[in-house]
Scaffold this active site. Sequence first.
Site, short mmCIF file in Angstrom:
data_model
loop_
_atom_site.label_atom_id
_atom_site.label_comp_id
_atom_site.label_asym_id
_atom_site.label_seq_id
_atom_site.Cartn_x
_atom_site.Cartn_y
_atom_site.Cartn_z
N ALA A 111 25.61 15.19 7.30
CA ALA A 111 25.72 15.08 5.23
C ALA A 111 24.80 15.94 5.16
O ALA A 111 23.61 16.20 4.69
CB ALA A 111 25.49 13.91 5.47
N TYR B 16 15.25 20.31 -1.87
CA TYR B 16 16.90 19.82 -0.68
C TYR B 16 17.21 20.54 -0.52
O TYR B 16 18.19 20.53 0.78
CB TYR B 16 17.20 19.22 -2.17
CG TYR B 16 18.55 18.42 -1.82
CD1 TYR B 16 18.29 16.45 -1.10
CD2 TYR B 16 19.79 18.75 -2.64
CE1 TYR B 16 19.69 16.25 -0.95
CE2 TYR B 16 20.70 17.53 -1.83
CZ TYR B 16 21.05 16.87 -1.22
OH TYR B 16 22.04 15.58 -1.17
P1 NAD Z 1 20.40 7.49 -1.35
O1 NAD Z 1 19.52 7.80 -1.57
O2 NAD Z 1 21.23 6.12 -1.90
O3 NAD Z 1 20.24 7.81 0.49
C1 NAD Z 1 19.62 8.06 1.18
C2 NAD Z 1 18.74 7.05 2.46
O4 NAD Z 1 18.42 7.70 3.10
C3 NAD Z 1 18.53 5.89 1.44
O5 NAD Z 1 18.20 4.76 2.26
C4 NAD Z 1 16.81 6.42 2.19
O6 NAD Z 1 16.43 5.13 2.04
C5 NAD Z 1 17.24 6.87 3.03
N1 NAD Z 1 16.09 7.80 3.51
C6 NAD Z 1 15.45 9.09 3.21
N2 NAD Z 1 14.44 10.00 4.14
C7 NAD Z 1 14.23 8.73 4.48
C8 NAD Z 1 13.74 8.73 5.81
N3 NAD Z 1 12.33 9.76 5.92
N4 NAD Z 1 14.11 8.02 7.36
C9 NAD Z 1 14.99 6.61 6.77
N5 NAD Z 1 15.42 7.04 5.96
C10 NAD Z 1 15.31 7.37 4.80
O7 NAD Z 1 21.35 8.55 -1.64
P2 NAD Z 1 23.36 8.91 -1.13
O8 NAD Z 1 23.89 9.57 -2.40
O9 NAD Z 1 23.38 7.56 -0.16
O10 NAD Z 1 23.15 9.99 0.32
C11 NAD Z 1 23.00 9.77 1.46
C12 NAD Z 1 22.97 11.60 2.24
O11 NAD Z 1 24.09 12.14 1.94
C13 NAD Z 1 22.18 12.06 2.01
O12 NAD Z 1 21.81 13.22 3.10
C14 NAD Z 1 22.76 13.00 1.05
O13 NAD Z 1 22.12 14.35 1.07
C15 NAD Z 1 24.00 13.58 1.04
N6 NAD Z 1 24.48 13.87 0.12
C16 NAD Z 1 25.25 12.91 -1.28
C17 NAD Z 1 25.46 12.96 -2.22
C18 NAD Z 1 25.93 12.26 -3.40
O14 NAD Z 1 26.65 13.05 -4.02
N7 NAD Z 1 25.81 10.92 -2.98
C19 NAD Z 1 26.23 14.48 -2.04
C20 NAD Z 1 25.98 15.12 -1.08
C21 NAD Z 1 25.17 14.99 0.08
#
Ligand code: NAD
Length: 314
Positions: free
Chosen positions: A114, A145
């Site tokens: 991701a 980030y």
């Molecule tokens: P989110 O914060 O809801 O989910 C991230 C998850 O990762 C959480 O459940 C958190 O507890 C877990 N996490 C964080 N650090 C951790 C660790 N060290 N060990 C285990 N678990 C860990 O965010 P999201 O929107 O679901 O994003 C998910 C992924 O998608 C991320 O990698 C984010 O960078 C990427 N992303 C999301 C978006 C978006 O618009 N939602 C955009 C670009 C990239």
Amino acid sequence: MPRAVVTGGAGFLGSHLCRELRARGWEVVAVDNLLTGRRQNVEDLLGPGFELVEHDVIRSLPVDGLVDAVLHFASPASPPEYLAHPVETLEVGSIGTRHALELARERGARFLLASTSEVYGDPLVHPQPETYWGNVNSVGPRAVYDEAKRYAEALTMTYHRLYDLDTKIVRIFNTFGEGLASGDGRVVSNFLAQALDGKPLTVYGDGTQTRSFCYVADEVRGILALLDSDHEGPMNIGNPDEFTVLELAELVLDVTGSDSEVTFEELPVDDPVRRRPDISLASKILGWRPEIDLREGLARTYEWYRGERDRGRA
Ligand code: NAD
Ligand code: UDP
């Protein structure tokens, strides 16, 4: 039954992926330390074929048995959350990605990272194609980030070249929908929570900066199409319809029927001026396009926020 490991599986996108993979007949192991995710996002899935392992992937990735795919989604994603956990964000993108790649290599599994539109930084090319190398401030606060994700991409492609690992990199553009934690700092989440509570909608800066918002069902469909494909490098998956933040605020007021005011607050450092995905590659290779527009996605998400509040879980 194929078996997937989803790091960050209790988060917003991770939980949708777990649910969709289960629906497609996969066994799923979600690994999450609940830093920004919630057990309640996946509690309906708990049982045969689905397991939630509460664990920090910076330490290790302890999953036994056969693994067919590793989807590495663990990382704080909301700017206030990654700024509150700067070292953890750098480490989950670097050390965490290494652990996820090692698991895929050991078990002969496919690997999907991701990544994010933030790898383009404050882009000088618009819209952004995958071939654009980006414009990131490597020493600013957002670098924890952006640079973690850029490193994660570099490490992923290195494993692909060194070990012939079957890799995919999805560059996700601002995604929202059911399951996005209410008021988590991201703009759609903040505005919907503010409209629901009758509080002012907080526009940062003058609201002329743009983003392109993708509804979660479209995003997840694109990500899983990429997982199934032979495409091994980065691919943008996002909705190319571009809005200013002020236009988003007006749409939220319209869709929710809220009479909240709009207030203006300081613009965060290095906040990108504009962002819109070029999705030619996804459309050519996967035949993918988003189907749900912003108005419809906001209406669905707002309905879910209201339901969560009624269930006492907001
Ligand atoms: P989110 O914060 O809801 O989910 C991230 C998850 O990762 C959480 O459940 C958190 O507890 C877990 N996490 C964080 N650090 C951790 C660790 N060290 N060990 C285990 N678990 C860990 O965010 P999201 O929107 O679901 O994003 C998910 C992924 O998608 C991320 O990698 C984010 O960078 C990427 N992303 C999301 C978006 C978006 O618009 N939602 C955009 C670009 C990239
Ligand atoms: N934003 C805003 N009000 C908020 C939260 C965010 O105006 O309450 C702005 C933010 O400054 C940025 C845009 O909305 O210009 C998108 O912010 P978000 O944090 O959702 O995502 P990102 O900056 O990572 O694209």
